[in-house]
Scaffold this active site. Structure first.
Site, PDB file in Angstrom:
ATOM      1  N   HIS A   1      19.361 -36.880   2.666  1.00  0.00           N
ATOM      2  CA  HIS A   1      18.319 -37.025   3.684  1.00  0.00           C
ATOM      3  C   HIS A   1      16.954 -36.577   3.165  1.00  0.00           C
ATOM      4  O   HIS A   1      16.103 -36.174   3.962  1.00  0.00           O
ATOM      5  CB  HIS A   1      18.709 -36.246   4.949  1.00  0.00           C
ATOM      6  CG  HIS A   1      19.983 -36.733   5.554  1.00  0.00           C
ATOM      7  ND1 HIS A   1      20.105 -37.953   6.181  1.00  0.00           N
ATOM      8  CD2 HIS A   1      21.226 -36.188   5.577  1.00  0.00           C
ATOM      9  CE1 HIS A   1      21.338 -38.132   6.592  1.00  0.00           C
ATOM     10  NE2 HIS A   1      22.054 -37.078   6.220  1.00  0.00           N
TER      11      HIS A   1
ATOM     12  N   CYS B   1       0.801  -1.226   0.000  1.00  0.00           N
ATOM     13  CA  CYS B   1       0.000   0.000   0.000  1.00  0.00           C
ATOM     14  C   CYS B   1       0.842   1.289   0.000  1.00  0.00           C
ATOM     15  O   CYS B   1       1.801   1.410   0.746  1.00  0.00           O
ATOM     16  CB  CYS B   1      -0.938   0.063   1.187  1.00  0.00           C
ATOM     17  SG  CYS B   1      -2.111  -1.277   1.253  1.00  0.00           S
TER      18      CYS B   1
ATOM     19  N   TRP C   1      -2.618  -3.041  -1.673  1.00  0.00           N
ATOM     20  CA  TRP C   1      -2.179  -4.434  -1.711  1.00  0.00           C
ATOM     21  C   TRP C   1      -3.161  -5.167  -0.805  1.00  0.00           C
ATOM     22  O   TRP C   1      -3.188  -4.943   0.406  1.00  0.00           O
ATOM     23  CB  TRP C   1      -0.749  -4.527  -1.183  1.00  0.00           C
ATOM     24  CG  TRP C   1      -0.104  -5.860  -1.364  1.00  0.00           C
ATOM     25  CD1 TRP C   1       0.572  -6.295  -2.470  1.00  0.00           C
ATOM     26  CD2 TRP C   1      -0.042  -6.926  -0.415  1.00  0.00           C
ATOM     27  NE1 TRP C   1       1.033  -7.574  -2.263  1.00  0.00           N
ATOM     28  CE2 TRP C   1       0.675  -7.985  -1.018  1.00  0.00           C
ATOM     29  CE3 TRP C   1      -0.526  -7.108   0.882  1.00  0.00           C
ATOM     30  CZ2 TRP C   1       0.929  -9.202  -0.361  1.00  0.00           C
ATOM     31  CZ3 TRP C   1      -0.282  -8.310   1.525  1.00  0.00           C
ATOM     32  CH2 TRP C   1       0.435  -9.336   0.903  1.00  0.00           C
TER      33      TRP C   1
ATOM     34  N   ASN D   1      -2.888   2.676   4.909  1.00  0.00           N
ATOM     35  CA  ASN D   1      -1.898   1.607   4.778  1.00  0.00           C
ATOM     36  C   ASN D   1      -1.771   0.976   6.158  1.00  0.00           C
ATOM     37  O   ASN D   1      -1.576   1.683   7.138  1.00  0.00           O
ATOM     38  CB  ASN D   1      -0.568   2.231   4.331  1.00  0.00           C
ATOM     39  CG  ASN D   1       0.573   1.227   4.333  1.00  0.00           C
ATOM     40  OD1 ASN D   1       0.363   0.028   4.509  1.00  0.00           O
ATOM     41  ND2 ASN D   1       1.780   1.724   4.128  1.00  0.00           N
ATOM     42  N   GLY D   2      -1.910  -0.349   6.255  1.00  0.00           N
ATOM     43  CA  GLY D   2      -1.815  -1.018   7.553  1.00  0.00           C
ATOM     44  C   GLY D   2      -2.989  -1.954   7.758  1.00  0.00           C
ATOM     45  O   GLY D   2      -3.733  -2.249   6.818  1.00  0.00           O
TER      46      GLY D   2
ATOM     47  N   LYS E   1       7.130  -4.853  -1.882  1.00  0.00           N
ATOM     48  CA  LYS E   1       8.509  -4.463  -1.552  1.00  0.00           C
ATOM     49  C   LYS E   1       8.677  -4.294  -0.040  1.00  0.00           C
ATOM     50  O   LYS E   1       9.614  -4.813   0.547  1.00  0.00           O
ATOM     51  CB  LYS E   1       8.844  -3.151  -2.267  1.00  0.00           C
ATOM     52  CG  LYS E   1      10.248  -2.650  -2.007  1.00  0.00           C
ATOM     53  CD  LYS E   1      11.261  -3.506  -2.717  1.00  0.00           C
ATOM     54  CE  LYS E   1      12.683  -3.155  -2.388  1.00  0.00           C
ATOM     55  NZ  LYS E   1      13.580  -4.290  -2.656  1.00  0.00           N
TER      56      LYS E   1
ATOM     57  N   ARG F   1       6.200  -0.649  -4.423  1.00  0.00           N
ATOM     58  CA  ARG F   1       5.889  -1.218  -3.108  1.00  0.00           C
ATOM     59  C   ARG F   1       4.997  -2.456  -3.239  1.00  0.00           C
ATOM     60  O   ARG F   1       4.892  -3.241  -2.314  1.00  0.00           O
ATOM     61  CB  ARG F   1       5.185  -0.168  -2.233  1.00  0.00           C
ATOM     62  CG  ARG F   1       6.055   1.026  -1.913  1.00  0.00           C
ATOM     63  CD  ARG F   1       5.248   2.093  -1.222  1.00  0.00           C
ATOM     64  NE  ARG F   1       4.897   1.740   0.143  1.00  0.00           N
ATOM     65  CZ  ARG F   1       5.652   1.963   1.206  1.00  0.00           C
ATOM     66  NH1 ARG F   1       6.816   2.550   1.041  1.00  0.00           N
ATOM     67  NH2 ARG F   1       5.275   1.631   2.411  1.00  0.00           N
TER      68      ARG F   1
ATOM     69  N   LYS G   1      15.337 -15.848  -4.953  1.00  0.00           N
ATOM     70  CA  LYS G   1      15.279 -14.945  -6.115  1.00  0.00           C
ATOM     71  C   LYS G   1      14.538 -15.619  -7.260  1.00  0.00           C
ATOM     72  O   LYS G   1      13.688 -15.025  -7.899  1.00  0.00           O
ATOM     73  CB  LYS G   1      16.685 -14.552  -6.609  1.00  0.00           C
ATOM     74  CG  LYS G   1      17.479 -13.589  -5.768  1.00  0.00           C
ATOM     75  CD  LYS G   1      17.006 -12.162  -5.805  1.00  0.00           C
ATOM     76  CE  LYS G   1      15.963 -11.845  -4.796  1.00  0.00           C
ATOM     77  NZ  LYS G   1      16.291 -11.569  -3.445  1.00  0.00           N
TER      78      LYS G   1
ATOM     79  N   GLU H   1      19.281 -17.820  -0.835  1.00  0.00           N
ATOM     80  CA  GLU H   1      18.970 -16.546  -1.487  1.00  0.00           C
ATOM     81  C   GLU H   1      18.769 -16.742  -2.997  1.00  0.00           C
ATOM     82  O   GLU H   1      17.867 -16.153  -3.594  1.00  0.00           O
ATOM     83  CB  GLU H   1      20.091 -15.526  -1.190  1.00  0.00           C
ATOM     84  CG  GLU H   1      19.940 -14.164  -1.832  1.00  0.00           C
ATOM     85  CD  GLU H   1      18.666 -13.413  -1.478  1.00  0.00           C
ATOM     86  OE1 GLU H   1      17.938 -13.833  -0.583  1.00  0.00           O
ATOM     87  OE2 GLU H   1      18.388 -12.405  -2.164  1.00  0.00           O
TER      88      GLU H   1
ATOM     89  N   GLU I   1      10.738 -16.001  -6.482  1.00  0.00           N
ATOM     90  CA  GLU I   1      10.052 -14.709  -6.414  1.00  0.00           C
ATOM     91  C   GLU I   1       9.693 -14.170  -7.793  1.00  0.00           C
ATOM     92  O   GLU I   1       8.599 -13.680  -8.008  1.00  0.00           O
ATOM     93  CB  GLU I   1      10.965 -13.658  -5.765  1.00  0.00           C
ATOM     94  CG  GLU I   1      10.942 -13.590  -4.275  1.00  0.00           C
ATOM     95  CD  GLU I   1      11.879 -12.504  -3.763  1.00  0.00           C
ATOM     96  OE1 GLU I   1      11.453 -11.742  -2.901  1.00  0.00           O
ATOM     97  OE2 GLU I   1      13.048 -12.417  -4.202  1.00  0.00           O
TER      98      GLU I   1
HETATM   99  C1  G6P Z   1       9.636  -8.295   1.329  1.00  0.00           C
HETATM  100  C2  G6P Z   1      10.500  -8.024   0.106  1.00  0.00           C
HETATM  101  C3  G6P Z   1      11.826  -8.755   0.255  1.00  0.00           C
HETATM  102  C4  G6P Z   1      12.523  -8.349   1.551  1.00  0.00           C
HETATM  103  C5  G6P Z   1      11.609  -8.565   2.757  1.00  0.00           C
HETATM  104  C6  G6P Z   1      12.190  -7.925   4.009  1.00  0.00           C
HETATM  105  O1  G6P Z   1       9.272  -9.626   1.364  1.00  0.00           O
HETATM  106  O2  G6P Z   1       9.836  -8.446  -1.064  1.00  0.00           O
HETATM  107  O3  G6P Z   1      12.661  -8.439  -0.843  1.00  0.00           O
HETATM  108  O4  G6P Z   1      13.682  -9.098   1.705  1.00  0.00           O
HETATM  109  O5  G6P Z   1      10.339  -7.942   2.532  1.00  0.00           O
HETATM  110  O6  G6P Z   1      12.219  -6.535   3.806  1.00  0.00           O
HETATM  111  P1  G6P Z   1      13.190  -5.541   4.537  1.00  0.00           P
HETATM  112  O7  G6P Z   1      12.830  -4.196   3.991  1.00  0.00           O
HETATM  113  O8  G6P Z   1      12.881  -5.655   6.013  1.00  0.00           O
HETATM  114  O9  G6P Z   1      14.573  -5.942   4.241  1.00  0.00           O
END
Ligand code: G6P
Length: 608
Positions: free
Chosen positions: A504, A2, A72, A97-98, A603, A27, A485, A481, A488
């Site tokens: 395992h 949001c 969102w 937002n919230g 984001k 965002r 990626k 990671e 996502e």
């Molecule tokens: C969301 C984003 C990720 C990020 C995570 C934590 O899921 O899509 O890319 O790693 O939040 O966000 P931060 O701002 O706390 O690193």
């Protein structure tokens, strides 16, 4: 997640609101809307598509006062009727937002007072609540303040009233909101990037603040209702830093910005001859001397940075370290140790679970708190005693890239400073690490040269449904990671395993349709990793090996080798991240997904 933009000006604010929403698109959102006050009426336009659609629909909308929102979805599906702003009795409009946790109870009460709900959102109760106080003759400020005392949960809001064309109200608690100060015009927004088009002068609202904003000025009241002064900051963001430039996507741009982002983050250290605790804040030396363990709290990619740091902190500084997912820690009964340094890691500094985890740690008596964050004025930074700012610049792509590698750089500095203070770092080794850090940006640049080869490799993933990522030791979190990626942004199901765990369970999945990506640095575990990879080949699995120089891997049938330029010792996880980012990016391009705004993701996750 949001985004809010609001404006009061002597010109039509609709283009400002729309431009602001475009800047907040990153965002994450699934619908958008705006309201302007026009001749004592609220004119509202909403759409379930992109901001571009809202722009088309609002071509004939004009007004000098308005609020706009990207939503969102949390409560209620993404639809036009659930899109913000929400309106009560044709008088009050609210963008939020919230999450309002007690919305059901409020909804029941307001329905009994004859308020009619037209959406499934929690936000609509805010509009009706404010209206219920406003209709009793209170000013918009007092009505909003009264309504806010009844809300349980997190919010940033923008409020306007049809019969009050000279007033914009903004407030925040648990979700970000700032005020932009122009000349004879004022604005609110979820972050500074939305307002760079009109001003660089930003006032960051604090928890519980309510701002009463007019054309010529504004007043801010704290949660107790006392008028307060908040400093005006000149934003260092530039329009260029949030523009795409020559790149096709923000993610690609941000991957390429890593050498510079690393150089900026390490600037103070690389220019000096020795490490000093002061880079973490004035009280760092005394705090660090008093601690005997570390607890890292974070979410998503930032959590992966913490997992790498644990290896560094225990091996180099000899300090026991735990790493926890913030959303788990905040609800877990844990045993606090007052000598623990609580480190929160966050790109945005606004992630609801990370903030709540920090508050939870404090409530348990933890006093030593440090945040590693990319946004200087964020709530997380303000809540922590110590801070180290990563200098990655604005990160727009939802999938975090440069924020991650700069977090790693900051965590490595933390490791070295702690090691030094705890007598674990000789002068000579300190110099070796400083030398390696100075070299890091150019080493990252050299890895970026693999881009064309990785783009080619990515073609082989486009028809895959699943992928397995393997790493060992320091590079197991890098495998995590890499898998994150890929899932996502390409929507390929990807899992990461420490290679020693292969037998395992995950080996059962391996066949010719399962690409297995291996992170293969030239470290002590190399030979063990090679044995693990043999197990994959023996089952027909297709291997994609990202190997350092001198690892004696060779491309052959079923083994696709990507040769890294060098082995970077302890800093190797930072370099090994880059090809995995590129791999995910090019696979997503192959699949034609929305790279910068992957479906369902946001984001900044500012709700729980
Ligand atoms: C969301 C984003 C990720 C990020 C995570 C934590 O899921 O899509 O890319 O790693 O939040 O966000 P931060 O701002 O706390 O690193």
């Amino acid at each position: 997640m949001c985004g809010i933009v609001g404006a009061i000006a002597q010109r039509n604010v609709v283009p400002i609101l729309l431009q602001g929403l475009l800047r907040l698109e990153y965002r994450g959102y699934d619908s958008a809307g705006l309201v302007v006050v026009n001749n004592s009426h609220l004119e509202r336009v909403r759409s379930t598509g992109r901001v571009a659609e809202l722009t088309e629909k609002s071509a004939s909308t004009h007004g000098h006062l308005g609020i706009a929102h990207t939503r969102w979805a949390t409560h209620g599906v993404p639809s036009e009727r659930n899109a913000h702003p929400h309106i009560s009795s044709d008088v009050i409009a609210v963008a939020h937002n919230g999450i309002i946790e007690n919305y059901e109870e409020l909804r029941t009460r307001l329905t009994a007072q004859n308020y009619v709900f037209t959406s499934d959102t929690d936000t609509e109760v805010i509009a009706h609540l404010i209206h219920s106080h406003y209709a009793r003759g209170n000013s918009l400020l007092v009505a909003t303040q009264a309504a806010l005392t009844e809300l349980v949960g997190a919010y940033a809001i923008g409020v306007v009233a049809a019969d009050n064309p000279d007033l914009l109200i903004g407030s925040r608690k648990g979700s970000p909101l700032l005020l932009g100060v122009g000349e004879g015009e004022h604005f609110i927004a979820s972050d500074a990037s939305a307002l760079l088009q009109v001003t660089k002068n930003m006032v960051y609202l604090e928890e519980g603040d309510v701002a009463e904003i007019g054309l010529r000025g504004y007043r801010i009241f704290n949660a107790k209702g006392d008028e307060v002064k908040r400093p005006v900051h000149i934003s260092e963001l530039t329009n260029e830093s949030v523009e795409l430039g020559e790149y096709r996507h923000y993610m690609q741009k941000e991957i390429h910005e890593q050498p510079q982002a690393l150089a900026d983050t390490l600037e103070a250290v690389c220019n000096s001859q020795s490490l000093v605790p002061g880079i973490f804040g004035a009280e760092a030396a005394t705090t660090f001397a008093d601690i005997d363990s570390i607890l890292i709290l974070a979410c998503g990619t930032s959590h992966h940075a913490g997992l790498v740091a644990r290896y560094w902190l225990e091996e180099i500084a000899g300090i026991p370290c735990n790493v926890e997912i913030a959303s788990e820690y905040r609800y877990r009964v844990s045993v606090p140790n007052p000598k623990t340094l609580v480190v929160t890691i966050s790109q945005s500094g606004e992630t609801a679970d990370t903030l709540a985890a920090l508050n939870h740690a404090k409530s348990l008596g933890h006093v030593h708190t440090l945040s590693i964050c990319n946004v200087p004025e964020s709530a997380l930074v303000r809540l922590s005693k110590l801070r180290m700012l990563t200098r990655a610049g604005p990160e727009i792509g939802v999938a975090s890239t440069k924020a991650f590698t700069t977090q790693l750089a900051a965590l490595f500095l933390l490791t070295l400073v702690l090691a030094k203070l705890h007598g674990k770092l000789s002068k000579e080794v300190e110099q070796q690490h400083l030398h390696a850090l100075r070299h890091l940006p150019s080493a990252a640049q050299a890895v970026l040269n693999l881009e064309p080869a990785i783009a080619k490799l990515a073609e082989r993933f486009s028809d895959k449904q699943h992928a397995l990522f393997l790493g060992r030791g320091l590079h197991y979190p890098i495998a995590l990671e890499g898998a994150l990626k890929l899932k996502e942004i390409s929507y390929i199901h990807a899992e990461a395993y420490p290679a020693g765990e292969l037998k395992h369970g995950p080996l059962a999945l391996v066949d010719k349709n399962m690409p297995v990506v291996a992170v293969a640095p030239n470290d002590l575990l190399l030979e063990k990793l090679k044995s693990n990879l043999q197990e994959v080949r023996a089952r027909g699995g297709e291997l994609y090996v990202f190997a350092d120089a001198n690892t004696r891997f060779h491309s052959s049938d079923g083994i696709n080798l990507m040769q890294m330029p060098e082995h970077a010792g302890f800093l190797s996880p930072i370099l090994h991240t880059i090809p995995l980012q590129l791999l995910a990016y090019y696979v997503a391009l192959q699949k034609g997904t929305d790279v910068d705004k992957p479906r369902n993701l946001a984001k900044s996750v500012t709700v729980e």
